[in-house]
Scaffold this motif. Structure first.
Motif, mmCIF file in Angstrom:
data_model
loop_
_atom_site.group_PDB
_atom_site.id
_atom_site.type_symbol
_atom_site.label_atom_id
_atom_site.label_comp_id
_atom_site.label_asym_id
_atom_site.label_seq_id
_atom_site.Cartn_x
_atom_site.Cartn_y
_atom_site.Cartn_z
ATOM 1 N N LEU A 92 -38.923 -29.272 -27.584
ATOM 2 C CA LEU A 92 -37.591 -29.682 -28.139
ATOM 3 C C LEU A 92 -36.923 -28.325 -28.688
ATOM 4 O O LEU A 92 -35.883 -28.181 -28.546
ATOM 5 N N ALA A 93 -37.725 -27.406 -29.215
ATOM 6 C CA ALA A 93 -37.035 -26.189 -29.771
ATOM 7 C C ALA A 93 -36.726 -25.501 -28.375
ATOM 8 O O ALA A 93 -35.519 -24.864 -28.489
ATOM 9 N N LEU A 94 -37.167 -25.409 -27.378
ATOM 10 C CA LEU A 94 -36.672 -24.493 -26.216
ATOM 11 C C LEU A 94 -35.520 -25.174 -25.643
ATOM 12 O O LEU A 94 -34.455 -24.550 -25.174
ATOM 13 N N THR A 95 -35.440 -26.549 -25.506
ATOM 14 C CA THR A 95 -34.354 -27.309 -25.090
ATOM 15 C C THR A 95 -32.958 -26.951 -25.882
ATOM 16 O O THR A 95 -31.925 -27.010 -25.609
ATOM 17 N N MET A 96 -33.324 -27.282 -27.329
ATOM 18 C CA MET A 96 -32.073 -26.972 -28.432
ATOM 19 C C MET A 96 -31.650 -25.422 -28.239
ATOM 20 O O MET A 96 -30.319 -25.422 -28.078
ATOM 21 N N PHE A 97 -32.532 -24.405 -27.801
ATOM 22 C CA PHE A 97 -32.056 -22.957 -27.665
ATOM 23 C C PHE A 97 -31.100 -23.018 -26.641
ATOM 24 O O PHE A 97 -30.277 -22.421 -26.667
ATOM 25 N N TYR A 98 -31.696 -23.611 -25.254
ATOM 26 C CA TYR A 98 -30.990 -23.572 -24.087
ATOM 27 C C TYR A 98 -29.588 -24.185 -24.220
ATOM 28 O O TYR A 98 -28.590 -23.553 -23.650
ATOM 29 N N LEU A 99 -29.484 -25.175 -24.812
ATOM 30 C CA LEU A 99 -28.298 -25.778 -24.743
ATOM 31 C C LEU A 99 -27.172 -25.123 -25.671
ATOM 32 O O LEU A 99 -25.935 -25.056 -25.222
ATOM 33 N N HIS A 100 -27.860 -24.776 -26.870
ATOM 34 C CA HIS A 100 -26.663 -23.851 -27.680
ATOM 35 C C HIS A 100 -26.391 -22.533 -26.990
ATOM 36 O O HIS A 100 -25.168 -22.341 -27.139
ATOM 37 N N ALA A 101 -27.298 -21.972 -26.273
ATOM 38 C CA ALA A 101 -26.878 -20.791 -25.524
ATOM 39 C C ALA A 101 -25.956 -21.108 -24.412
ATOM 40 O O ALA A 101 -24.862 -20.063 -24.276
ATOM 41 N N ILE A 102 -26.152 -22.156 -23.806
ATOM 42 C CA ILE A 102 -25.161 -22.267 -22.570
ATOM 43 C C ILE A 102 -23.874 -22.714 -23.085
ATOM 44 O O ILE A 102 -22.790 -22.236 -22.697
ATOM 45 N N PHE A 103 -23.627 -23.375 -24.511
ATOM 46 C CA PHE A 103 -22.449 -23.633 -24.855
ATOM 47 C C PHE A 103 -21.867 -22.328 -25.253
ATOM 48 O O PHE A 103 -20.652 -22.208 -24.998
ATOM 49 N N VAL A 104 -22.446 -21.392 -25.866
ATOM 50 C CA VAL A 104 -21.562 -20.103 -26.518
ATOM 51 C C VAL A 104 -21.469 -19.365 -25.236
ATOM 52 O O VAL A 104 -20.516 -18.630 -25.238
ATOM 53 N N LEU A 105 -22.090 -19.274 -24.191
ATOM 54 C CA LEU A 105 -21.946 -18.391 -23.093
ATOM 55 C C LEU A 105 -20.757 -18.911 -22.193
ATOM 56 O O LEU A 105 -19.875 -18.151 -21.607
ATOM 57 N N VAL A 106 -20.601 -20.222 -22.283
ATOM 58 C CA VAL A 106 -19.552 -20.935 -21.655
ATOM 59 C C VAL A 106 -18.072 -20.338 -22.368
ATOM 60 O O VAL A 106 -17.230 -19.971 -21.699
ATOM 61 N N LEU A 107 -18.128 -20.589 -23.481
ATOM 62 C CA LEU A 107 -17.034 -20.212 -24.412
ATOM 63 C C LEU A 107 -16.631 -18.490 -24.157
ATOM 64 O O LEU A 107 -15.499 -18.461 -24.112
ATOM 65 N N MET A 108 -17.873 -17.796 -24.351
ATOM 66 C CA MET A 108 -17.525 -16.464 -24.063
ATOM 67 C C MET A 108 -16.920 -16.014 -22.556
ATOM 68 O O MET A 108 -16.142 -15.320 -22.465
ATOM 69 N N CYS A 109 -17.485 -16.685 -21.710
ATOM 70 C CA CYS A 109 -16.704 -16.641 -20.187
ATOM 71 C C CYS A 109 -15.366 -17.024 -20.249
ATOM 72 O O CYS A 109 -14.422 -16.186 -19.648
ATOM 73 N N THR A 110 -15.071 -18.017 -20.744
ATOM 74 C CA THR A 110 -13.604 -18.438 -20.857
ATOM 75 C C THR A 110 -12.702 -17.581 -21.492
ATOM 76 O O THR A 110 -11.680 -17.136 -21.074
ATOM 77 N N ALA A 111 -13.304 -17.014 -22.658
ATOM 78 C CA ALA A 111 -12.484 -15.923 -23.524
ATOM 79 C C ALA A 111 -12.228 -14.641 -22.683
ATOM 80 O O ALA A 111 -11.005 -14.102 -22.518
ATOM 81 N N GLY A 112 -13.210 -14.316 -21.903
ATOM 82 C CA GLY A 112 -13.275 -12.980 -21.189
ATOM 83 C C GLY A 112 -12.274 -13.209 -20.138
ATOM 84 O O GLY A 112 -11.270 -12.168 -19.671
ATOM 85 N N ILE A 113 -12.324 -14.490 -19.325
ATOM 86 C CA ILE A 113 -11.477 -14.486 -18.136
ATOM 87 C C ILE A 113 -10.005 -14.616 -18.575
ATOM 88 O O ILE A 113 -9.107 -14.038 -18.105
ATOM 89 N N VAL A 114 -9.736 -15.133 -19.915
ATOM 90 C CA VAL A 114 -8.322 -15.356 -20.428
ATOM 91 C C VAL A 114 -7.720 -13.872 -20.526
ATOM 92 O O VAL A 114 -6.723 -13.540 -20.391
ATOM 93 N N ALA A 115 -8.712 -13.011 -21.247
ATOM 94 C CA ALA A 115 -8.267 -11.800 -21.689
ATOM 95 C C ALA A 115 -8.132 -10.971 -20.230
ATOM 96 O O ALA A 115 -7.009 -10.110 -20.159
ATOM 97 N N LEU A 116 -8.888 -11.016 -19.303
ATOM 98 C CA LEU A 116 -8.661 -10.356 -18.091
ATOM 99 C C LEU A 116 -7.385 -10.675 -17.394
ATOM 100 O O LEU A 116 -6.794 -9.960 -16.710
#
Length: 482
Positions: free
Chosen positions: A210-234
């Motif tokens: 459960l701890a590993l699943t929780m970590f991966y889901l949170h990290a995926i959400f954050v990384l998607v937001l960061m990718c979106t922000a970076g693409i908008v800036a570019l």
């Protein structure tokens, strides 16, 4: 930044001294001498960097080059020492966690590296031994930051530069509220995830999964937001036609090289995880979350590197010369007490006209009427000249619309930089404080073997941790420059 890490490094040294005093009966005297020497070295080095980091040395260049490069490698050796010590502690915890996940077929030999004698004060020994490993991430960051600053100083020895006034660009919170709010939400949630992860991992098989699943889901959400922000800036950068600054700058060149070089560490880990998932015969449920996580890490760092490198190579915006001319003309036609705003105020769209005062364009005519002292012909002539002048200059004020669009783009870029800055700090926290799924999910050890994968992780993880801190520092600079 380096001063903050140095202060925490001094606290680490004091903990090591206390630990040596408590176990002095069975520890070598060198383990007590080393933290004292290291503390003195840290104080002197920070003082030197604080006072002389921007110096360009032109005398005794051979001697200076030898001394500075010696300091660079000294810090790299101390960084390596910190990484190895911290990795031994993490590896011991990692072995215990693998047992709870059911990987009994991996050879596990626990080694707690404890001194072979009793502690004089049990409570203090526990505080010192546990506190040391929580402070090691700051010590590691201090030495790598010091080595990079000294390397730039070494590259600048004997360098020829033009004497020009450098304008400081302070960090301002104004206009980045949205980016700061979203970034603080990510930071707060990441801290909560790390706390829960460290509590749950290793307790039982179900809690660990459960701890590993929780970590991966949170990290995926954050990384998607960061990718979106970076693409908008570019995309915003692609719509602009500003030129790039390609002048020689050792600090900027090193920034770009460190971003690409240290990103390779986490790219290696991500590609290893992807291959392990593809080649593994059995797949626990939580490992499928590792696949999008690993892919997103590769994509996000690529996008972020493009954004940062392009930002630090962008030339500063220059004020339109027409605005400066407008200011000069208005002053020359008005009195010495003219209320016409400066070109900086006009450029920012903040004129007296916005507050219902006398229109800026007609102040010259008002002053002219005052000087004429009631001469009707003079007034009519002056008004005719002003009317012609205003009608002639009206097309020039299309810069207001351009300025509005430029301000909007700049505000978006500043919010993106602030958001990514806090996100990188957030993603620095988990691996720095022991939340490392690359260690704990066990799948890579089964595919590649325990020792080969642990060697890869121990080599690549320090670079991945440093990448996040260096990215945060670079994004802070981008925010100030934008």
């Amino acid at each position: 930044g380096i001063t903050l890490f140095a202060v925490i490094t001094l606290i680490l040294d004091s903990f090591k001294i206390g630990y040596y005093i408590d176990f002095s009966n069975c520890l070598s005297p060198t383990e007590g001498i080393f933290p004292v020497t290291h503390a003195v070295h840290t104080i002197l080095q920070v003082y030197f960097l604080w006072c002389h980091a921007k110096d360009i040395i032109q005398s005794f260049k051979t001697l200076e080059r030898f001394g500075v490069i010696h300091s660079v490698f000294t810090n790299l050796l101390l960084w390596t020492n910190g990484v190895l010590t911290e990795s031994k502690h993490q590896l011991n915890e990692h072995k215990e966690r693998l047992i709870t996940l059911g990987f009994g077929n991996i050879t596990i030999v626990l080694d707690d590296h404890a001194p072979q004698c009793n502690c004089t004060t049990t409570t203090l020994c526990s505080i010192f031994s546990q506190g040391i490993y929580y402070l090691y991430p700051f010590n590691i960051e201090y030495h790598i930051l010091a080595s990079t600053m000294l390397y730039v100083l070494w590259k600048n020895i004997g360098r020829k530069v033009e004497h020009h006034q450098q304008h400081k660009t302070p960090f301002k919170f104004h206009g980045i509220t949205v980016g700061m709010i979203f970034g603080l939400i990510v930071l707060t949630s990441t801290i909560a995830i790390v706390v829960v992860y460290l509590i749950q991992i290793g307790r039982s098989k179900m809690k660990s999964e459960l701890a590993l699943t929780m970590f991966y889901l949170h990290a995926i959400f954050v990384l998607v937001l960061m990718c979106t922000a970076g693409i908008v800036a570019l995309l915003i950068y692609r719509l602009e036609d500003r030129s790039l600054d390609n002048s020689k700058n050792p600090a900027r060149k090193l920034d770009a090289e460190l971003l690409v070089g240290t990103a390779a560490g986490s790219w290696l880990l991500s590609w290893g995880s992807i291959l392990a998932i593809i080649c593994a015969q059995a797949h626990p449920k939580y490992t499928w979350y590792n696949l999008p996580y690993s892919v997103l890490v590769i994509i996000e760092k690529y996008i972020q590197n493009l954004f940062i490198i392009e930002s630090i190579h962008r030339e500063q915006e220059k004020v339109n010369d027409d605005i400066k001319t407008l200011r000069i003309v208005t002053i020359s036609r008005g009195s010495t007490f003219s209320l016409t705003p400066s070109y900086k105020e006009i450029y920012n769209g903040q004129t007296a006209c916005d507050h219902g005062e006398v229109p800026c364009l007609f102040k010259g005519s008002i002053s002219g009427r005052e000087r004429d002292g009631g001469d009707g012909d003079g007034v009519r002539e002056e008004k005719a000249q002003e009317k012609s002048s205003v009608m002639h200059s009206a097309p020039d004020f299309s810069f207001y619309s351009r300025n509005s669009v430029a301000n909007s783009k700049r505000r978006i870029l500043k919010n993106i930089a602030a958001f990514l800055f806090l996100c990188n700090l957030s993603l620095w926290i988990p691996p720095a404080f022991g939340c490392r799924p690359e260690y704990d999910n066990g799948l890579e050890e089964i595919v590649f073997g325990f020792e080969p994968w642990i060697i890869v992780v121990n080599l690549a993880m320090p670079f991945s941790i440093f990448y996040r801190m260096h990215s945060a520092a670079s994004l802070f600079e981008v925010n100030c420059k934008t």
